[in-house]
Design a protein around this motif. Structure first.
Motif, PDB file in Angstrom:
ATOM      1  N   ALA A  22      48.278  36.057  35.221  1.00 16.10           N
ATOM      2  CA  ALA A  22      46.904  35.912  34.727  1.00 16.10           C
ATOM      3  C   ALA A  22      45.919  35.843  35.896  1.00 16.10           C
ATOM      4  O   ALA A  22      44.886  36.505  35.912  1.00 16.10           O
ATOM      5  N   LYS A  23      46.294  35.035  36.885  1.00 14.55           N
ATOM      6  CA  LYS A  23      45.433  34.857  38.051  1.00 14.55           C
ATOM      7  C   LYS A  23      45.389  36.131  38.901  1.00 14.55           C
ATOM      8  O   LYS A  23      44.325  36.517  39.388  1.00 14.55           O
ATOM      9  N   ASN A  24      46.534  36.787  39.048  1.00 16.11           N
ATOM     10  CA  ASN A  24      46.575  38.029  39.827  1.00 16.11           C
ATOM     11  C   ASN A  24      45.626  39.066  39.239  1.00 16.11           C
ATOM     12  O   ASN A  24      44.889  39.738  39.962  1.00 16.11           O
ATOM     13  N   ILE A  25      45.639  39.180  37.905  1.00 18.12           N
ATOM     14  CA  ILE A  25      44.787  40.160  37.229  1.00 18.12           C
ATOM     15  C   ILE A  25      43.325  39.868  37.539  1.00 18.12           C
ATOM     16  O   ILE A  25      42.556  40.751  37.915  1.00 18.12           O
ATOM     17  N   ILE A  26      42.963  38.588  37.403  1.00 21.16           N
ATOM     18  CA  ILE A  26      41.564  38.229  37.583  1.00 21.16           C
ATOM     19  C   ILE A  26      41.117  38.398  39.029  1.00 21.16           C
ATOM     20  O   ILE A  26      40.020  38.867  39.314  1.00 21.16           O
ATOM     21  N   MET A  27      42.004  38.049  39.958  1.00 21.00           N
ATOM     22  CA  MET A  27      41.641  38.219  41.367  1.00 21.00           C
ATOM     23  C   MET A  27      41.522  39.694  41.711  1.00 21.00           C
ATOM     24  O   MET A  27      40.592  40.123  42.397  1.00 21.00           O
ATOM     25  N   GLN A  28      42.465  40.472  41.212  1.00 18.80           N
ATOM     26  CA  GLN A  28      42.438  41.912  41.486  1.00 18.80           C
ATOM     27  C   GLN A  28      41.149  42.515  40.935  1.00 18.80           C
ATOM     28  O   GLN A  28      40.506  43.335  41.582  1.00 18.80           O
ATOM     29  N   ASP A  29      40.785  42.078  39.743  1.00 22.21           N
ATOM     30  CA  ASP A  29      39.569  42.584  39.106  1.00 22.21           C
ATOM     31  C   ASP A  29      38.339  42.265  39.953  1.00 22.21           C
ATOM     32  O   ASP A  29      37.474  43.115  40.151  1.00 22.21           O
ATOM     33  N   VAL A  68      45.148  32.861  30.440  1.00 19.13           N
ATOM     34  CA  VAL A  68      45.921  34.022  29.980  1.00 19.13           C
ATOM     35  C   VAL A  68      45.049  34.904  29.089  1.00 19.13           C
ATOM     36  O   VAL A  68      45.009  36.129  29.242  1.00 19.13           O
ATOM     37  N   GLU A  69      44.324  34.254  28.161  1.00 22.83           N
ATOM     38  CA  GLU A  69      43.478  35.019  27.240  1.00 22.83           C
ATOM     39  C   GLU A  69      42.347  35.717  28.005  1.00 22.83           C
ATOM     40  O   GLU A  69      42.003  36.868  27.712  1.00 22.83           O
ATOM     41  N   THR A  70      41.801  35.013  29.001  1.00 21.55           N
ATOM     42  CA  THR A  70      40.744  35.612  29.813  1.00 21.55           C
ATOM     43  C   THR A  70      41.258  36.845  30.561  1.00 21.55           C
ATOM     44  O   THR A  70      40.584  37.875  30.615  1.00 21.55           O
ATOM     45  N   ALA A  71      42.458  36.733  31.105  1.00 23.51           N
ATOM     46  CA  ALA A  71      43.043  37.879  31.807  1.00 23.51           C
ATOM     47  C   ALA A  71      43.165  39.069  30.855  1.00 23.51           C
ATOM     48  O   ALA A  71      42.919  40.211  31.232  1.00 23.51           O
ATOM     49  N   ARG A  72      43.527  38.778  29.600  1.00 30.08           N
ATOM     50  CA  ARG A  72      43.616  39.862  28.607  1.00 30.08           C
ATOM     51  C   ARG A  72      42.251  40.504  28.386  1.00 30.08           C
ATOM     52  O   ARG A  72      42.137  41.720  28.296  1.00 30.08           O
ATOM     53  N   ILE A  73      41.228  39.666  28.292  1.00 31.08           N
ATOM     54  CA  ILE A  73      39.881  40.206  28.074  1.00 31.08           C
ATOM     55  C   ILE A  73      39.470  41.084  29.252  1.00 31.08           C
ATOM     56  O   ILE A  73      38.945  42.180  29.076  1.00 31.08           O
ATOM     57  N   VAL A  74      39.737  40.580  30.464  1.00 34.78           N
ATOM     58  CA  VAL A  74      39.381  41.332  31.657  1.00 34.78           C
ATOM     59  C   VAL A  74      40.083  42.692  31.666  1.00 34.78           C
ATOM     60  O   VAL A  74      39.510  43.715  32.035  1.00 34.78           O
ATOM     61  N   LYS A  75      41.335  42.686  31.213  1.00 38.02           N
ATOM     62  CA  LYS A  75      42.125  43.929  31.177  1.00 38.02           C
ATOM     63  C   LYS A  75      41.847  44.757  29.921  1.00 38.02           C
ATOM     64  O   LYS A  75      42.501  45.766  29.681  1.00 38.02           O
ATOM     65  N   LYS A  76      40.919  44.261  29.092  1.00 34.27           N
ATOM     66  CA  LYS A  76      40.611  44.890  27.796  1.00 34.27           C
ATOM     67  C   LYS A  76      41.842  45.018  26.909  1.00 34.27           C
ATOM     68  O   LYS A  76      42.068  46.018  26.243  1.00 34.27           O
ATOM     69  N   ARG A  77      42.646  43.962  26.925  1.00 28.15           N
ATOM     70  CA  ARG A  77      43.870  43.989  26.141  1.00 28.15           C
ATOM     71  C   ARG A  77      43.898  42.895  25.079  1.00 28.15           C
ATOM     72  O   ARG A  77      44.935  42.628  24.478  1.00 28.15           O
ATOM     73  N   SER A  78      42.762  42.221  24.914  1.00 29.45           N
ATOM     74  CA  SER A  78      42.747  41.110  23.974  1.00 29.45           C
ATOM     75  C   SER A  78      42.979  41.610  22.553  1.00 29.45           C
ATOM     76  O   SER A  78      42.461  42.644  22.141  1.00 29.45           O
TER      77      SER A  78
END
Lengths: 336, 134
Positions: free
Chosen positions: B41-48, A291-301
């Motif tokens: 969370a996984k959807n975001i990372i895969m999409q990215d 979840v935290e990684t997804a935030r970082i990827v989205k620049k939302r951390s």
């Protein structure tokens, strides 16, 4: 020629194939049981092995090992074969089917037509069972699917000869000899102990608990070393491996917990049940990491130093997993 | 993870083809499986990751249209391949494939070799020869 083969969906393809094949021969074991007996839980971070320009993180041992270990511990004799000639590989498959033998095989997913597109990349260690041929089409039991499916001759030949890392080269396997007597308790204990040893004792920094710590150290350096964009890609790749189709969630931790829980009943050891609950909590931490990684990827951390934050989380996970595996290493078969 | 915590965030990553079994605890604390359609969370990372692939393809596409790279470079990227994988599919050395990515070598390629590239990429030969990529 049709073989009466019972298909059951599984989270992970190799467990699923193993479980379905054993079931065909009268041994009914759950997916977590196969996974645990085959010592399927693992961790490795391999910075020198890059796929798609990104280092490989894996939560499982090498493809084929789960099946191999589970088969050995349960007493199946397995034959496996690869072919340099694709035509011969298809011919040999036909021969086995005519003998009424369901055949497991390794394939690449990139050209697997029924796979969802977002998951189709050049990954060559997918397992499925071929259990018949009808009007020139092969009947396929692919554990990721809810129902059996089929492939044409051309399609099957193509995925059996996918190229790249772990090219399957027509690899196929089948049960040659069935076990006379199965010692399930012994198989479980050996599965657990080997998992624990692999996580604790491999003397290289990339593997097991050491590997998680090593990864944490690397993650800390990502933003400086790689720049923001690439750092996010690297971090995201860890989560992709952790949650790719078939892990049952959180890098197999939940599946392993399910295995420990089931084993606690079979071996009549309460401690295994407690360790299953701890493993579940660790699985939840891995999810938090995602979840935290997804935030970082989205620049939302919202963390002050996001990369340090997730690295710290990895260290917590490493510490807690270490304790679990130290306990598991001592497990004994009390009623052999 | 508890049964009711198994995420159901559909981003069409599974294209409705199946649900992914997840292991989770039921009301009595016993493990069971729940089918999941996806997790945010996984959807975001895969999409990215797919967006990144998209960028790479777009970049190569421009280079091909500008005449710096051959269409093989574009279809290689589009098929998520690198030189290593493509060379393996083609049965060629890596350095040979690398040369074919350049326009001046591409123009000299034999019909047989071009046809094999087209087959590997699952496209018509005329499409592979089209340097405008349209």
């Amino acid at each position: 020629m049709n073989i009466n083969f019972e298909h059951k969906q599984a989270a992970h393809c190799e467990n699923g194939v193993t479980s379905n094949l054993f079931k065909h021969y009268g041994l009914s074991l759950s997916e977590p049981m196969i996974f645990g007996i085959g010592s399927g839980l693992f961790f490795a971070y391999l910075p020198f092995l890059k796929v798609n320009h990104i280092p490989v993180t894996t939560f499982r041992p090498l493809p084929g090992l789960i099946f191999k270990r589970a088969a050995k511990r349960l007493g199946f004799e397995i034959k496996r074969k690869r072919f340099s000639n694709p035509d011969k590989a298809m011919l040999e498959l036909d021969k086995k089917l005519e003998q009424g033998i369901p055949v497991g095989m390794l394939v690449g997913v990139y050209h697997l037509t029924y796979f969802p597109k977002p998951y189709r990349f050049h990954f060559n260690a997918h397992n499925l069972v071929v259990y018949g041929k009808e009007d020139g089409n092969y009947l396929i039991s692919d554990p990721i699917m809810e129902t059996p499916t089929s492939l044409t001759y051309k399609e099957l030949r193509r995925v059996r000869y996918a190229r790249g890392v772990f090219a399957p080269k027509g690899h196929m396997y089948w049960a040659e000899k069935l076990p006379e007597k199965i010692n399930l308790n012994e198989a479980i204990v050996r599965g657990i102990v080997q998992t624990a040893k692999a996580m604790l004792t491999i003397p290289f920094p990339m593997f097991g608990i050491k590997g998680i710590r090593y990864l944490a150290g690397q993650v800390r350096k990502y933003p400086k070393k790689l720049g923001e964009n690439m750092a996010a890609q690297y971090l995201g790749q860890i989560v992709r491996s952790q949650e790719e189709i078939g892990t049952g969630g959180a890098g197999f931790r939940f599946m392993f917990a399910a295995f420990l829980q089931e084993s606690s009943g079979i071996l009549k050891q309460q401690s295994l049940h407690d360790l299953a609950m701890e493993m579940t909590a660790i699985g939840d931490l891995w999810r938090e990491f995602a979840v935290e990684t997804a935030r970082i990827v989205k620049k939302r951390s919202t963390l002050e130093n996001p990369y340090d934050g997730v690295a710290d989380l990895l260290l917590v996970i490493a510490e807690r997993e270490k304790k679990v595996f130290q306990e598991l290493r001592k497990i004994k078969n009390t009623n052999p | 993870m508890k049964k009711n915590e198994v995420p159901q965030d559909d981003a069409n990553m599974l294209e409705g083809k199946f649900k992914e079994p997840c292991y989770a605890l039921d009301e009595n604390g016993k493990y069971t499986t729940v089918g999941s359609v996806g997790w945010e969370a996984k959807n975001i990372i895969m999409q990215d990751a797919w967006d990144e692939v998209g960028h790479r393809i777009e970049k190569v596409k421009q280079q091909v249209i500008n005449g710096n790279l051959s269409p093989i470079a574009y279809y290689m990227e589009k098929n998520l391949m690198d030189v290593k994988i493509l060379a393996a599919y083609m049965g060629l050395w890596r350095w040979t494939v690398k040369r074919h990515l350049k326009m001046k070598h591409f123009d000299k390629l034999s019909h047989v070799l071009l046809a094999k590239y087209a087959e590997t990429f699952d496209i018509e030969l005329t499409l592979l020869k089209n340097k405008e990529l349209n």
